[in-house]
Design a protein around this motif. Structure first.
Motif, short mmCIF file in Angstrom:
data_model
loop_
_atom_site.label_atom_id
_atom_site.label_comp_id
_atom_site.label_asym_id
_atom_site.label_seq_id
_atom_site.Cartn_x
_atom_site.Cartn_y
_atom_site.Cartn_z
N ARG A 99 -2.27 6.99 2.20
CA ARG A 99 -2.53 5.55 2.33
C ARG A 99 -1.82 5.02 3.57
NH1 ARG A 99 -1.16 6.33 -3.09
NH2 ARG A 99 0.96 5.58 -2.71
N GLN A 100 -2.42 4.03 4.24
CA GLN A 100 -1.81 3.45 5.43
C GLN A 100 -0.91 2.30 5.04
OE1 GLN A 100 -4.39 1.67 8.45
NE2 GLN A 100 -3.30 2.85 9.99
N VAL A 101 0.35 2.39 5.44
CA VAL A 101 1.34 1.38 5.07
C VAL A 101 1.11 0.10 5.87
CG1 VAL A 101 3.80 0.82 5.05
CG2 VAL A 101 3.04 3.12 4.49
N MET A 102 1.23 -1.03 5.19
CA MET A 102 1.12 -2.35 5.82
C MET A 102 2.47 -3.03 5.76
SD MET A 102 -2.49 -3.41 3.99
CE MET A 102 -2.51 -5.04 4.73
N ALA A 103 3.00 -3.43 6.90
CA ALA A 103 4.31 -4.08 6.97
C ALA A 103 4.16 -5.42 7.67
CB ALA A 103 5.31 -3.20 7.72
N ALA A 104 4.73 -6.47 7.11
CA ALA A 104 4.59 -7.81 7.70
C ALA A 104 5.78 -8.66 7.29
CB ALA A 104 3.29 -8.46 7.24
N TYR A 105 6.00 -9.74 8.04
CA TYR A 105 7.04 -10.69 7.68
C TYR A 105 6.64 -11.40 6.39
CZ TYR A 105 8.91 -10.23 12.43
OH TYR A 105 9.44 -9.75 13.59
N PHE A 106 7.68 -11.82 5.61
CA PHE A 106 7.45 -12.55 4.37
C PHE A 106 8.32 -13.79 4.37
CE2 PHE A 106 7.98 -13.38 -0.21
CZ PHE A 106 6.65 -13.33 -0.62
N ASN A 121 0.80 -1.22 0.00
CA ASN A 121 0.00 0.00 0.00
C ASN A 121 0.83 1.27 0.00
OD1 ASN A 121 -2.67 0.84 -0.21
ND2 ASN A 121 -2.78 1.42 1.93
N MET A 122 2.04 1.19 -0.55
CA MET A 122 2.90 2.36 -0.62
C MET A 122 3.04 2.90 -2.04
SD MET A 122 6.09 1.82 1.98
CE MET A 122 6.83 3.25 1.22
N LEU A 123 3.22 2.01 -3.00
CA LEU A 123 3.46 2.41 -4.37
C LEU A 123 2.24 2.16 -5.25
CD1 LEU A 123 7.03 0.86 -4.86
CD2 LEU A 123 6.45 3.17 -4.10
N THR A 124 2.21 2.84 -6.37
CA THR A 124 1.20 2.60 -7.40
C THR A 124 1.93 2.25 -8.69
OG1 THR A 124 1.12 4.89 -8.16
CG2 THR A 124 -0.33 4.28 -6.32
N ASP A 125 1.19 1.75 -9.68
CA ASP A 125 1.81 1.43 -10.96
C ASP A 125 2.46 2.65 -11.60
OD1 ASP A 125 1.18 -1.27 -10.94
OD2 ASP A 125 -0.79 -0.98 -11.83
N GLU A 126 1.87 3.84 -11.36
CA GLU A 126 2.44 5.06 -11.94
C GLU A 126 3.82 5.35 -11.39
OE1 GLU A 126 -0.39 8.08 -11.11
OE2 GLU A 126 -1.84 7.39 -12.62
#
Length: 397
Positions: free
Chosen positions: A380-387, A309-314
């Motif tokens: 936009r609210q950033v979502m951060a999680a382990y991967f 939820n940080m970047l967009t395609d643009e």
């Protein structure tokens, strides 16, 4: 230029301003050169000509291209504000995706001035009045020296459909009042520094602050009472729960100042909030406690962090801008620990618009999640999680 802002303010930006400053400086030089950037012809033996009427930027024309930005919060830098506003204007399509409408920015203690590429663009940018920024709501308007016609404009909330943050107001003075609290029953022995440290520590102890650090910005003591200024309206509302807190043999009365005209606050006293905190049932103003900044304990910890939820395609179209995003993200995210690798999928690739960070240890990854989860970036609210580390190694995004 001043150095980039520290990482906690990065929630609004994944880039430092070096790229934009270099690009604008290059464009400015090209505009100033005859032939659109080509080397000027020899001037020997050529007659001089008076400038044509209308050429050059008059003082009024420059004023028509300027906008006033009020209610800037502490810690605002020119680079941070410049990039944030440019990104916001592009996001809501007031200009084309490749345009950089704001050329310069001058920041003072509580306000700023921005210079646009043209008066028409300045008219468009008036529509971002009320945009949230670092916990504040910016007031975007014409400067006092502007004498042109009135330009009808919307607000950021009308443009995006987003609600005004709880307790926030567009008026700078009212916003300041919403962050102030009255502290009564003080004694002559209580200094401003003592009150800031004691009340700030108490808020941090029971989780009344919404971000790291002392939430009290300032304090004014006057005889048997004082006024404290909080960082955000939400923290001011939370601090009402300090009412009746004992300090140096007195019970402090904490409440809204007489100038407060907002709705009635629902809160408890220090005894109530402390008891609920000790029992694990802390409720702020009848609402659920703020979400934890650390990942849930049931989450399997890994060395890889996924940001959504940080970047967009643009943001991924232009190759030069993509490389700057990559470079600056690596520099900023490296502050949480040993950043081994960074991957930002390009447009059309699996995982596009996400960012993947691989750290040297689970502890460093946990610090990154704690520092990024829930932050606001470009509205936009950033979502951060382990991967999963195995999926990351195989590029299975």
């Amino acid at each position: 230029p001043p150095p980039p802002p520290p990482f906690p303010r990065w929630q609004h930006s994944y880039l430092t301003m070096s790229y934009y400053q270099r690009r604008e400086r290059s464009r400015s030089r090209e505009r100033d050169m005859p032939g659109g950037g080509m080397a000027p012809p020899p001037m020997n033996n050529l007659p001089s000509f008076a400038p044509l009427a209308g050429m050059g930027n008059s003082a009024q024309e420059k004023i028509n291209r300027e906008l006033f930005v009020g209610n800037t919060p502490p810690g605002t830098t020119e680079m941070l504000l410049l990039h944030f506003l440019n990104a916001a204007v592009r996001r809501v399509k007031l200009v084309q995706p490749h345009e950089t409408p704001i050329l310069n920015c001058r920041v003072n203690s509580k306000f700023a001035f921005v210079e646009l590429t043209s008066a028409d663009v300045a008219n468009k940018v008036l529509n971002i009045n009320g945009i949230p920024f670092l916990g504040a709501v910016l007031k975007v308007s014409r400067p006092s020296k502007y004498v042109g016609p009135h330009t009808p404009a919307k607000s950021w909330q009308e443009l995006t459909g987003q609600a005004l943050p709880s307790g926030a107001v567009l008026d700078a003075e009212q916003e300041k009042i919403s962050r102030e609290l009255f502290v009564g029953n003080t004694t002559p022995e209580m200094s401003e520094g003592m009150l800031v440290e004691f009340l700030g520590n108490a808020m941090e102890q029971v989780g009344l602050n919404i971000m790291a650090g002392n939430p009290i910005n300032a304090c004014r003591v006057s005889g048997k009472f004082a006024f404290i200024e909080l960082r955000t309206p939400q923290e001011a509302a939370n601090a009402l729960n300090l009412n009746n807190i004992p300090f140096m043999g007195a019970q402090l009365r904490v409440g809204r100042p007489s100038k407060w005209t907002g709705p009635t606050d629902h809160h408890g006293n220090w005894e109530d909030i402390l008891a609920k905190y000790m029992s694990g049932e802390l409720q702020l103003g009848g609402a659920a406690p703020p979400p934890p900044v650390a990942p849930p304990p049931t989450t399997l910890a890994t060395r890889v962090v996924e940001l959504k939820n940080m970047l967009t395609d643009e943001d991924l179209v232009n190759e030069e801008e993509y490389n700057d995003i990559l470079e600056d993200t690596r520099e900023e995210c490296g502050q949480f620990g040993q950043l081994i690798s960074l991957h930002i999928p390009k447009k059309g690739e699996a995982g596009a618009t996400k960012i993947y960070l691989e750290y040297g240890s689970n502890e460093d990854a946990a610090k990154a999640i704690a520092g990024l989860e829930g932050r606001t970036f470009d509205g936009r609210q950033v979502m951060a999680a382990y991967f999963d580390e195995a999926k990351f190694a195989k590029k299975e995004f």
